[in-house]
Scaffold this motif. Structure first.
Motif, PDB file in Angstrom:
ATOM      1  N   GLN A   1       2.080  -2.388   4.470  1.00  0.00           N
ATOM      2  CA  GLN A   1       1.120  -3.533   4.353  1.00  0.00           C
ATOM      3  C   GLN A   1      -0.031  -3.508   5.411  1.00  0.00           C
ATOM      4  OE1 GLN A   1       1.702  -6.396   3.122  1.00  0.00           O
ATOM      5  NE2 GLN A   1       3.610  -6.109   2.249  1.00  0.00           N
ATOM      6  N   ILE A   2      -0.346  -2.083   5.868  1.00  0.00           N
ATOM      7  CA  ILE A   2      -1.321  -1.942   7.020  1.00  0.00           C
ATOM      8  C   ILE A   2      -2.040  -0.827   6.478  1.00  0.00           C
ATOM      9  CG2 ILE A   2      -0.488  -2.687   9.118  1.00  0.00           C
ATOM     10  CD1 ILE A   2       0.524   0.199   9.579  1.00  0.00           C
ATOM     11  N   VAL A   3      -3.506  -1.124   6.614  1.00  0.00           N
ATOM     12  CA  VAL A   3      -4.331   0.190   6.220  1.00  0.00           C
ATOM     13  C   VAL A   3      -4.264   1.173   7.230  1.00  0.00           C
ATOM     14  CG1 VAL A   3      -5.980  -1.316   5.049  1.00  0.00           C
ATOM     15  CG2 VAL A   3      -6.209  -1.154   7.669  1.00  0.00           C
ATOM     16  N   HIS A   4      -4.990   2.478   6.801  1.00  0.00           N
ATOM     17  CA  HIS A   4      -4.576   3.697   7.446  1.00  0.00           C
ATOM     18  C   HIS A   4      -5.672   3.911   8.774  1.00  0.00           C
ATOM     19  CE1 HIS A   4      -7.735   4.876   4.762  1.00  0.00           C
ATOM     20  NE2 HIS A   4      -8.001   6.106   5.644  1.00  0.00           N
ATOM     21  N   TYR A   5      -6.410   2.827   8.924  1.00  0.00           N
ATOM     22  CA  TYR A   5      -7.438   3.018   9.858  1.00  0.00           C
ATOM     23  C   TYR A   5      -7.220   2.850  11.170  1.00  0.00           C
ATOM     24  CZ  TYR A   5     -10.116   2.473   5.602  1.00  0.00           C
ATOM     25  OH  TYR A   5     -10.862   2.692   4.211  1.00  0.00           O
ATOM     26  N   CYS A   6      -7.921   3.323  12.020  1.00  0.00           N
ATOM     27  CA  CYS A   6      -7.518   3.276  13.528  1.00  0.00           C
ATOM     28  C   CYS A   6      -7.784   1.852  14.095  1.00  0.00           C
ATOM     29  CB  CYS A   6      -8.691   4.107  14.320  1.00  0.00           C
ATOM     30  SG  CYS A   6      -8.957   5.825  13.958  1.00  0.00           S
TER      31      CYS A   6
ATOM     32  N   LYS B   1      -1.953  -3.658  15.383  1.00  0.00           N
ATOM     33  CA  LYS B   1      -2.470  -2.480  16.094  1.00  0.00           C
ATOM     34  C   LYS B   1      -2.965  -2.654  17.489  1.00  0.00           C
ATOM     35  CE  LYS B   1      -3.109   0.437  11.851  1.00  0.00           C
ATOM     36  NZ  LYS B   1      -4.135   0.542  11.065  1.00  0.00           N
TER      37      LYS B   1
ATOM     38  N   GLY C   1     -11.737  -2.025   7.846  1.00  0.00           N
ATOM     39  CA  GLY C   1     -10.662  -2.976   7.498  1.00  0.00           C
ATOM     40  C   GLY C   1     -11.469  -4.360   7.257  1.00  0.00           C
TER      41      GLY C   1
ATOM     42  N   TYR D   1       2.705  -0.516  19.479  1.00  0.00           N
ATOM     43  CA  TYR D   1       1.447  -1.063  20.043  1.00  0.00           C
ATOM     44  C   TYR D   1       2.006  -2.607  20.555  1.00  0.00           C
ATOM     45  CZ  TYR D   1      -1.545   1.525  17.194  1.00  0.00           C
ATOM     46  OH  TYR D   1      -2.278   2.813  16.390  1.00  0.00           O
TER      47      TYR D   1
ATOM     48  N   PHE E   1       0.858  -1.138   0.078  1.00  0.00           N
ATOM     49  CA  PHE E   1       0.033   0.101  -0.056  1.00  0.00           C
ATOM     50  C   PHE E   1       0.963   1.081   0.045  1.00  0.00           C
ATOM     51  CE2 PHE E   1      -2.789  -2.901   2.832  1.00  0.00           C
ATOM     52  CZ  PHE E   1      -3.239  -3.716   1.746  1.00  0.00           C
TER      53      PHE E   1
ATOM     54  N   CYS F   1     -10.036  -9.330  12.503  1.00  0.00           N
ATOM     55  CA  CYS F   1      -8.909  -8.280  12.328  1.00  0.00           C
ATOM     56  C   CYS F   1      -9.136  -7.384  11.420  1.00  0.00           C
ATOM     57  CB  CYS F   1      -7.468  -9.132  11.990  1.00  0.00           C
ATOM     58  SG  CYS F   1      -6.121  -8.181  11.827  1.00  0.00           S
ATOM     59  N   PRO F   2      -8.866  -6.314  11.711  1.00  0.00           N
ATOM     60  CA  PRO F   2      -9.250  -5.121  10.734  1.00  0.00           C
ATOM     61  C   PRO F   2      -8.151  -4.987   9.694  1.00  0.00           C
ATOM     62  CG  PRO F   2      -9.652  -4.155  12.782  1.00  0.00           C
ATOM     63  CD  PRO F   2      -8.891  -5.502  13.123  1.00  0.00           C
ATOM     64  N   GLU F   3      -7.023  -5.465   9.601  1.00  0.00           N
ATOM     65  CA  GLU F   3      -5.985  -5.243   8.868  1.00  0.00           C
ATOM     66  C   GLU F   3      -5.978  -6.288   7.765  1.00  0.00           C
ATOM     67  OE1 GLU F   3      -3.593  -3.075   8.610  1.00  0.00           O
ATOM     68  OE2 GLU F   3      -4.744  -2.081  10.459  1.00  0.00           O
ATOM     69  N   PRO F   4      -5.729  -6.239   6.786  1.00  0.00           N
ATOM     70  CA  PRO F   4      -5.786  -7.112   5.334  1.00  0.00           C
ATOM     71  C   PRO F   4      -4.803  -8.312   5.662  1.00  0.00           C
ATOM     72  CG  PRO F   4      -5.596  -4.921   4.481  1.00  0.00           C
ATOM     73  CD  PRO F   4      -5.200  -4.835   6.006  1.00  0.00           C
TER      74      PRO F   4
ATOM     75  N   THR G   1      -2.273  -9.211   8.320  1.00  0.00           N
ATOM     76  CA  THR G   1      -1.735  -9.155   9.560  1.00  0.00           C
ATOM     77  C   THR G   1      -1.770 -10.646   9.845  1.00  0.00           C
ATOM     78  OG1 THR G   1      -2.144  -6.880  10.123  1.00  0.00           O
ATOM     79  CG2 THR G   1      -1.394  -8.393  11.923  1.00  0.00           C
TER      80      THR G   1
ATOM     81  N   LEU H   1       2.710  -5.768  12.080  1.00  0.00           N
ATOM     82  CA  LEU H   1       1.346  -5.202  11.160  1.00  0.00           C
ATOM     83  C   LEU H   1       0.233  -5.144  12.249  1.00  0.00           C
ATOM     84  CD1 LEU H   1       1.901  -7.202   7.970  1.00  0.00           C
ATOM     85  CD2 LEU H   1       2.931  -5.066   8.609  1.00  0.00           C
TER      86      LEU H   1
END
Lengths: 479, 78
Positions: A27-32, B17, A38, B42, A18, B62-65, B67, B15
């Motif tokens: 590799q990570i999205v910008h979301y909290c 959070k 996500g 984190y 990304f 998980c909200p990360e694509p 991780t 990766l």
């Protein structure tokens, strides 16, 4: 990374990296932490993978936290103005009938500023899938009240809690969309626990499959947590999602006519260009000027900036030039830039002319600058491309062009117009001077165009006089 | 090879959070929040190393694509 049969991992419809920011976090999205976006992104990417739709899909990102969708999805991507994603998606769907469209929108985007766009895209039954992410708050801007915020919910803009008597009740979009005739599939899901995430996955898959089958408009509302906006930990936010959000916004299918509905009908054929020309009484060819293929092929791109006081006819000079270019079968755009006052302010316009397709209509590096007054020369002189030409209205501008790597042509535009009988026609002098000097297009064709455009004969004659005067001046003094 | 066939979960520490959603939703409670911090600052989730059934709940939590990667049980394997 390829997903082996026995693993569950990052879907392939995401980019490998990304590239949003420099640095190593690619590799990570910008979301909290704990954000629902996500999770929803993953479900969409998985559906695109399994339906093999990614290469034909255009993902329309909204304004809101998910504005950066284009950094994540390995699809075609467009980012639309706030609330306008379904309108942009309509354009994409209609222009690219073999492709697919995902309009991804938040509740501030879809249920507030974009209410008109979503209702009408749904009502027209556009072949697209809308993923409506409802977290009941404006997340990106810092947690303001949205139309979907719940009764009593305290936000930055409803510090005492949402008062229904004052602010209306939280709006239930799925119910509204389902009431329209055209949509074929409307479901509300929630990315809370595994059971519901699975249902969400199925709903998104079903909606995209329906689009692939050309069934028409599909709408999936996804209830989602916004831990930051709700001021809760991610785990507590999921609890609120289940206990509060899912109570007010009941989950389930609000419409499913996939079995009974045929493929969306093709609209009636549109009139052809020729039919339109005929209806307008201009014959089958609109251009009044005959140009050769060689002329079009050899045409050198003209990026023209015309600038002056409001009232000097700067914008009209631009449209005149643009019209002339159209009649030469060239590609052209005209973009005005001016203040609210009709006269007395400053105005300028961008005219892009080339022989095939205009990309951006913005002329930030002109190769032709027409400065009708002093401030225009000050403002734009340094933007001109080296080797370009600056035309200066020397009736008004005393200054000289400072740069030595551009050509400077001084023409007393206002005086020439005045001497020829119409003071206001300084803009026509500017256009004629530019054409006489550059020979980008034939000056005589400008006269032919005037004869068509101006109805009053005396005006035509006066302008022809102005054009000739400008030509004579340039040939005598500037060449 | 037998190790490859055991269901397990891989979590990329850099990766993560630390939102703990995978930990709270894991049906077997085999994930935990580590004491160490990653480069973003984190505490990251880790697999306790035993007890994963390869169900994939944590991946979807998980909200990360990318991780989390879950290695499922291979069919026919005991």
């Amino acid at each position: 990374m390829e997903n082996l049969d026995n693993t569950i991992g990052k879907p392939q419809s995401f980019y490998d990296t990304f590239e949003r920011k420099p640095g190593k976090d690619k590799q990570i999205v910008h979301y909290c932490p704990g954000c629902g976006h996500g999770r929803i992104h993953k479900l969409i990417a998985e559906a695109l993978d399994s339906l093999e739709m990614a290469d034909e899909t255009v993902f329309v990102s909204p304004v809101g936290c998910s504005v950066f969708g284009y950094y994540y999805f390995d699809t075609g991507n467009i980012q639309a103005a706030h609330g306008r994603a379904p309108a942009v998606g309509t354009g994409v769907a209609r222009a690219n009938k073999k492709g697919y469209v995902i309009s991804y929108q938040g509740d501030g985007d879809l249920a507030a500023i974009g209410t008109a766009e979503i209702i009408h895209a749904a009502n027209r039954g556009e072949n697209m899938t809308v993923i409506f992410v409802n977290n009941g708050i404006y997340g990106m801007t810092g947690g303001q009240m949205a139309p979907t915020s719940l009764e009593g919910q305290k936000t930055a803009t409803s510090p005492y809690g949402r008062d229904i008597a004052d602010m209306g009740a939280p709006i239930r979009m799925s119910e509204i969309i389902a009431k329209l005739d055209a949509p074929v599939y409307v479901e509300r899901v929630s990315v809370s626990d595994f059971k519901n995430i699975n249902k969400a996955k199925k709903a998104i898959h079903t909606a995209l499959k329906a689009q692939k089958d050309r069934k028409g408009f599909t709408f999936v509302e996804v209830l989602s947590a916004c831990p930051e906006g709700w001021k809760l930990s991610p785990v507590d936010a999921i609890k609120r999602l289940q206990d509060v959000m899912e109570t007010y916004y009941p989950l389930g299918q609000y419409k499913n006519e996939l079995e009974t509905r045929p493929t969306k009908a093709e609209p009636l054929p549109r009139p052809s260009d020729k039919d339109i020309m005929t209806a307008l009484g201009v014959g089958d060819k609109a251009a009044i000027i005959n140009v050769t293929d060689t002329f079009v092929k050899n045409f050198k791109e003209q990026r023209v900036r015309i600038s002056g006081f409001g009232g000097q006819g700067v914008l009209l000079a631009g449209t005149t030039l643009g019209n002339l270019a159209m009649h030469h079968e060239l590609a052209v755009t005209w973009l005005p830039s001016y203040g609210p006052e009709m006269r007395g302010g400053t105005a300028n316009c961008h005219v892009m002319i080339n022989n095939s397709v205009v990309g951006t209509p913005v002329v930030d590096k002109p190769n032709v600058l027409i400065a009708m007054n002093g401030p225009s020369l000050d403002e734009f002189e340094n933007t001109v491309e080296a080797g370009g030409t600056i035309f200066v209205n020397s009736s008004i501008v005393d200054k000289k062009v400072k740069r030595t790597d551009v050509k400077a042509v001084y023409v007393p535009m206002t005086n020439i117009a005045e001497d020829a009988g119409i003071k206001k026609a300084a803009n026509m002098v500017a256009v004629a001077a530019y054409l006489s000097y550059s020979k980008a297009m034939d000056l005589n064709s400008l006269i032919d165009l005037l004869k068509v455009n101006f109805k009053k004969k005396e005006l035509v004659d006066a302008n022809i006089k102005v054009i000739h005067a400008a030509k004579e001046y340039v040939e005598k003094n500037c060449m | 090879m037998s190790e490859e066939k055991t269901p397990r979960v891989e979590i990329q520490p850099e990766l993560c959070k630390g939102c703990e959603l995978c930990i709270s939703q894991c049906p077997k409670k085999v994930l935990e929040l580590g004491k160490d911090l990653n480069h973003m600052g984190y505490n990251f989730a880790t697999y306790k190393g035993d007890g994963c059934i390869g169900c994939g709940v944590c991946f979807y939590a998980c909200p990360e694509p990318g991780t989390i990667r879950v290695y499922k049980k291979i069919r026919g394997d005991k």
